[in-house]
Design a protein around this motif. Sequence first.
Motif, PDB file in Angstrom:
ATOM      1  N   ARG A 297       0.844  -1.203   0.057  1.00  0.00           N
ATOM      2  CA  ARG A 297       0.051  -0.129  -0.003  1.00  0.00           C
ATOM      3  C   ARG A 297       0.889   1.008   0.165  1.00  0.00           C
ATOM      4  O   ARG A 297       0.412   2.328  -0.607  1.00  0.00           O
ATOM      5  N   ARG A 298       1.962   1.046   0.665  1.00  0.00           N
ATOM      6  CA  ARG A 298       2.770   2.223   0.699  1.00  0.00           C
ATOM      7  C   ARG A 298       4.178   1.987   1.090  1.00  0.00           C
ATOM      8  O   ARG A 298       4.517   0.593   1.654  1.00  0.00           O
ATOM      9  N   LEU A 299       5.223   2.802   0.700  1.00  0.00           N
ATOM     10  CA  LEU A 299       6.549   2.320   0.833  1.00  0.00           C
ATOM     11  C   LEU A 299       7.152   3.888   1.064  1.00  0.00           C
ATOM     12  O   LEU A 299       7.097   4.710   0.327  1.00  0.00           O
ATOM     13  N   GLU A 300       8.022   3.858   2.167  1.00  0.00           N
ATOM     14  CA  GLU A 300       9.030   5.013   2.642  1.00  0.00           C
ATOM     15  C   GLU A 300      10.455   4.769   2.519  1.00  0.00           C
ATOM     16  O   GLU A 300      10.660   3.734   3.494  1.00  0.00           O
ATOM     17  N   ILE A 301      11.163   5.674   2.197  1.00  0.00           N
ATOM     18  CA  ILE A 301      12.622   5.599   2.348  1.00  0.00           C
ATOM     19  C   ILE A 301      12.989   6.824   3.201  1.00  0.00           C
ATOM     20  O   ILE A 301      12.693   7.922   2.610  1.00  0.00           O
ATOM     21  N   ALA A 302      13.622   6.670   3.968  1.00  0.00           N
ATOM     22  CA  ALA A 302      14.209   7.680   4.934  1.00  0.00           C
ATOM     23  C   ALA A 302      15.535   7.384   5.497  1.00  0.00           C
ATOM     24  O   ALA A 302      15.949   6.251   5.508  1.00  0.00           O
ATOM     25  N   ASP A 303      16.440   8.437   5.748  1.00  0.00           N
ATOM     26  CA  ASP A 303      17.620   8.298   6.385  1.00  0.00           C
ATOM     27  C   ASP A 303      17.422   8.375   7.864  1.00  0.00           C
ATOM     28  O   ASP A 303      16.421   8.992   8.410  1.00  0.00           O
ATOM     29  N   THR A 304      18.382   8.105   8.608  1.00  0.00           N
ATOM     30  CA  THR A 304      18.230   8.113  10.154  1.00  0.00           C
ATOM     31  C   THR A 304      19.496   8.741  10.707  1.00  0.00           C
ATOM     32  O   THR A 304      19.785   8.710  11.696  1.00  0.00           O
ATOM     33  N   VAL A 305      20.101   9.725   9.797  1.00  0.00           N
ATOM     34  CA  VAL A 305      21.457  10.193  10.480  1.00  0.00           C
ATOM     35  C   VAL A 305      21.153  11.547  10.762  1.00  0.00           C
ATOM     36  O   VAL A 305      22.343  12.255  11.220  1.00  0.00           O
ATOM     37  N   ALA A 306      20.222  12.055  10.332  1.00  0.00           N
ATOM     38  CA  ALA A 306      19.958  13.511  10.524  1.00  0.00           C
ATOM     39  C   ALA A 306      19.823  13.866  12.152  1.00  0.00           C
ATOM     40  O   ALA A 306      19.180  13.136  12.921  1.00  0.00           O
ATOM     41  N   PRO A 307      20.555  14.673  12.847  1.00  0.00           N
ATOM     42  CA  PRO A 307      20.837  14.986  14.050  1.00  0.00           C
ATOM     43  C   PRO A 307      19.369  15.598  14.504  1.00  0.00           C
ATOM     44  O   PRO A 307      18.865  16.363  13.880  1.00  0.00           O
ATOM     45  N   ASN A 308      18.967  15.061  15.606  1.00  0.00           N
ATOM     46  CA  ASN A 308      17.709  15.378  16.266  1.00  0.00           C
ATOM     47  C   ASN A 308      17.781  17.022  16.582  1.00  0.00           C
ATOM     48  O   ASN A 308      18.540  17.341  17.389  1.00  0.00           O
ATOM     49  N   PRO A 309      16.973  17.876  16.293  1.00  0.00           N
ATOM     50  CA  PRO A 309      16.926  19.335  16.819  1.00  0.00           C
ATOM     51  C   PRO A 309      17.140  19.572  18.381  1.00  0.00           C
ATOM     52  O   PRO A 309      17.705  20.555  18.802  1.00  0.00           O
ATOM     53  N   SER A 310      16.406  18.631  18.834  1.00  0.00           N
ATOM     54  CA  SER A 310      16.513  18.673  20.592  1.00  0.00           C
ATOM     55  C   SER A 310      18.080  18.155  21.081  1.00  0.00           C
ATOM     56  O   SER A 310      18.461  18.419  22.404  1.00  0.00           O
ATOM     57  N   GLY A 311      18.803  17.508  20.234  1.00  0.00           N
ATOM     58  CA  GLY A 311      20.192  17.206  20.551  1.00  0.00           C
ATOM     59  C   GLY A 311      20.245  15.959  21.091  1.00  0.00           C
ATOM     60  O   GLY A 311      21.349  15.351  21.470  1.00  0.00           O
ATOM     61  N   SER A 312      19.176  15.123  21.167  1.00  0.00           N
ATOM     62  CA  SER A 312      18.981  13.744  21.513  1.00  0.00           C
ATOM     63  C   SER A 312      19.025  12.551  20.696  1.00  0.00           C
ATOM     64  O   SER A 312      17.956  12.923  19.960  1.00  0.00           O
ATOM     65  N   GLY A 313      20.072  11.996  19.983  1.00  0.00           N
ATOM     66  CA  GLY A 313      19.801  10.987  19.160  1.00  0.00           C
ATOM     67  C   GLY A 313      19.657  11.485  17.719  1.00  0.00           C
ATOM     68  O   GLY A 313      20.159  12.570  17.297  1.00  0.00           O
ATOM     69  N   SER A 314      18.937  10.798  16.877  1.00  0.00           N
ATOM     70  CA  SER A 314      18.836  11.265  15.356  1.00  0.00           C
ATOM     71  C   SER A 314      17.426  11.252  15.360  1.00  0.00           C
ATOM     72  O   SER A 314      16.586  10.316  15.806  1.00  0.00           O
ATOM     73  N   SER A 315      17.081  11.899  14.115  1.00  0.00           N
ATOM     74  CA  SER A 315      15.646  11.895  13.864  1.00  0.00           C
ATOM     75  C   SER A 315      15.487  11.271  12.194  1.00  0.00           C
ATOM     76  O   SER A 315      16.569  11.111  11.734  1.00  0.00           O
ATOM     77  N   ARG A 316      14.246  11.123  11.847  1.00  0.00           N
ATOM     78  CA  ARG A 316      14.236  10.301  10.491  1.00  0.00           C
ATOM     79  C   ARG A 316      14.016  11.470   9.550  1.00  0.00           C
ATOM     80  O   ARG A 316      13.134  12.299   9.769  1.00  0.00           O
ATOM     81  N   HIS A 317      14.601  11.527   8.453  1.00  0.00           N
ATOM     82  CA  HIS A 317      14.608  12.382   7.158  1.00  0.00           C
ATOM     83  C   HIS A 317      13.851  11.656   6.124  1.00  0.00           C
ATOM     84  O   HIS A 317      14.678  10.810   5.687  1.00  0.00           O
TER      85      HIS A 317
END
Length: 159
Positions: free
Chosen positions: A56-76
């Motif tokens: 039904r759906r397919l998403e490709i994201a990277d996981t290396v973008a730094p999280n704006p809050s400074g903790s971990g990484s966020s999904r782009h």
Amino acid sequence: MSYLRRGLALLILLVSGLPSAACQSKQEYEWLTAQLLDNKVVFTIGGQCGAQSYLRRLEIADTVAPNPSGSGSSRHLLWSVRQLDPAAATPTVTVGQVPTGFEELTPMGSLTWPISVDVWTNFRYEVNIPQGDLSGGAAKKYSPQPIWNEKSEVNPPKC
């Protein structure tokens, strides 16, 4: 004494079935294959046995973008498509090329690694793929993990 025999017979049946179930489970759930062909990632998606389990759906994201809050990484989100009317199985998808019957929700950007792949069929699944997995050009099988959805089968049907 007959209870003891019945119990022993049941125990033997249960134990004898364990090795075969363990061997089948790993292969049964490796239903997503990824391969790098001509610098494009190609996915082969199994388990599409009927309308309820079609892609039904397919998403490709990277996981290396730094999280704006400074903790971990966020999904782009790098690229996403969804099927307009899930009336047919879509066994193969090339990242960046919109399959027939789908619409592009997020236009393809630059592919940055590692990637996170979300696949919606009868359930939502996710798997992370490092670039090194695909660098040799060989197809690699994956077992995407379910992301909780109520009232759905957790694993894709084997067909």
